[in-house]
Design a protein around this motif. Sequence first.
Motif, PDB file in Angstrom:
ATOM      1  N   TYR A  21       0.966  -1.034  -0.038  1.00  0.00           N
ATOM      2  CA  TYR A  21       0.098  -0.188   0.043  1.00  0.00           C
ATOM      3  C   TYR A  21       0.761   1.277   0.125  1.00  0.00           C
ATOM      4  O   TYR A  21       0.505   2.241  -0.569  1.00  0.00           O
ATOM      5  CB  TYR A  21      -1.090  -0.053   1.451  1.00  0.00           C
ATOM      6  N   MET A  22       1.933   1.173   0.830  1.00  0.00           N
ATOM      7  CA  MET A  22       2.820   2.303   0.741  1.00  0.00           C
ATOM      8  C   MET A  22       3.346   2.517  -0.455  1.00  0.00           C
ATOM      9  O   MET A  22       3.524   3.626  -1.086  1.00  0.00           O
ATOM     10  CB  MET A  22       4.107   2.203   1.826  1.00  0.00           C
ATOM     11  N   ILE A  23       3.844   1.641  -1.250  1.00  0.00           N
ATOM     12  CA  ILE A  23       4.381   1.555  -2.368  1.00  0.00           C
ATOM     13  C   ILE A  23       3.503   2.225  -3.570  1.00  0.00           C
ATOM     14  O   ILE A  23       3.805   2.939  -4.515  1.00  0.00           O
ATOM     15  CB  ILE A  23       5.210   0.328  -3.187  1.00  0.00           C
ATOM     16  N   ASP A  24       2.072   1.545  -3.541  1.00  0.00           N
ATOM     17  CA  ASP A  24       1.227   2.080  -4.499  1.00  0.00           C
ATOM     18  C   ASP A  24       0.939   3.482  -4.373  1.00  0.00           C
ATOM     19  O   ASP A  24       1.014   4.593  -5.058  1.00  0.00           O
ATOM     20  CB  ASP A  24       0.051   1.639  -4.412  1.00  0.00           C
ATOM     21  N   ALA A  25       0.880   4.021  -2.862  1.00  0.00           N
ATOM     22  CA  ALA A  25       0.510   5.296  -2.596  1.00  0.00           C
ATOM     23  C   ALA A  25       1.781   6.079  -3.123  1.00  0.00           C
ATOM     24  O   ALA A  25       1.702   7.172  -3.524  1.00  0.00           O
ATOM     25  CB  ALA A  25       0.356   5.661  -1.080  1.00  0.00           C
ATOM     26  N   GLY A  26       3.064   6.019  -2.673  1.00  0.00           N
ATOM     27  CA  GLY A  26       4.161   6.762  -3.344  1.00  0.00           C
ATOM     28  C   GLY A  26       4.329   6.805  -4.678  1.00  0.00           C
ATOM     29  O   GLY A  26       4.691   7.933  -5.379  1.00  0.00           O
TER      30      GLY A  26
END
Length: 307
Positions: free
Chosen positions: A41-46
């Motif tokens: 989720y962090m990678i997608d948001a980033g």
Amino acid sequence: MKQTEVLLQPNPNARIEEFVYEKLDRKAPSRMNNPELLGQYMIDAGNEFGPGTAYGNALIKCGETQKRIGTADRELIQTSAINFLTPLRNFIEGDYKTITKERKLLQNKRLDLDAAKTRLKKAKVAEARAASEQEVRITQSEFDRQAEITRLLLEGISSTHAHHLRCLNDFVEAQMTYYAQCYQYMLDLQKQLGSFPSTFLSNNNQSSSTPVQSVSTPSVLASASASLTSVSNSIVTSGISELKSSSGSRKARVLYDYDAANSSELSLLADEVITVYSIPGMDSDWLMGERGNQKGKVPITYLELLN
């Protein structure tokens, strides 16, 4: 055994699913664990914010670290299951059940022997005494045989304890490896995040010397900068940069205990104050430390420079 299973897999539904698949002799479907999910989720948001922005890049780096922790978590579960849980479960569901059954049988044989001896004492007629004596001999023989079986089984407990002690050591070693990996991953991430605050404005196409007119952007940048600066703590500071670029020395407070890995390093105790300085060609993560007549390399992540 049950509580170890809870520690390794806190989700009761997942434990039930694994139990069912195990009984069906089938492999449970692979699913992402919580750190891996958070990392994704962090990678997608980033990527949505943009890898070229400071916040987006930081999210991606945090996400990658969370996924690495998730992988380490899988390795801990797998290693602990093979080296600790499985031998313990095999004993509890195998030898332990046999020992318990034989001990219960021994107790029943003792009760039979006691009852036969009581009947012998009460026998008055010679014929009844002869029958009772025969019964005592038989029950005594059965009791002795069962006692020998139980004794042999219980004698094997000492070797079982030795085996479980080795398994326990393996479990502790697996946990030690896991926490060491997690600590190193977060340490690396902390160093990476420490380089972001100075590039925030340039990442957002703003000159560091030009005042920003937007109302919302400065507040977002200031909030993110404060957050990331607190994460990086005192590890990457302007003081360390200045120290490395100069030939002078500074006093530094030790944040954590550190055991020297070899003779070129200096062991540290938390809260002590030492003198630190840099020498040409030294790795960027290290400084030279001095305490009285002792000196050696010390990691900058364990230090807080004093004014």
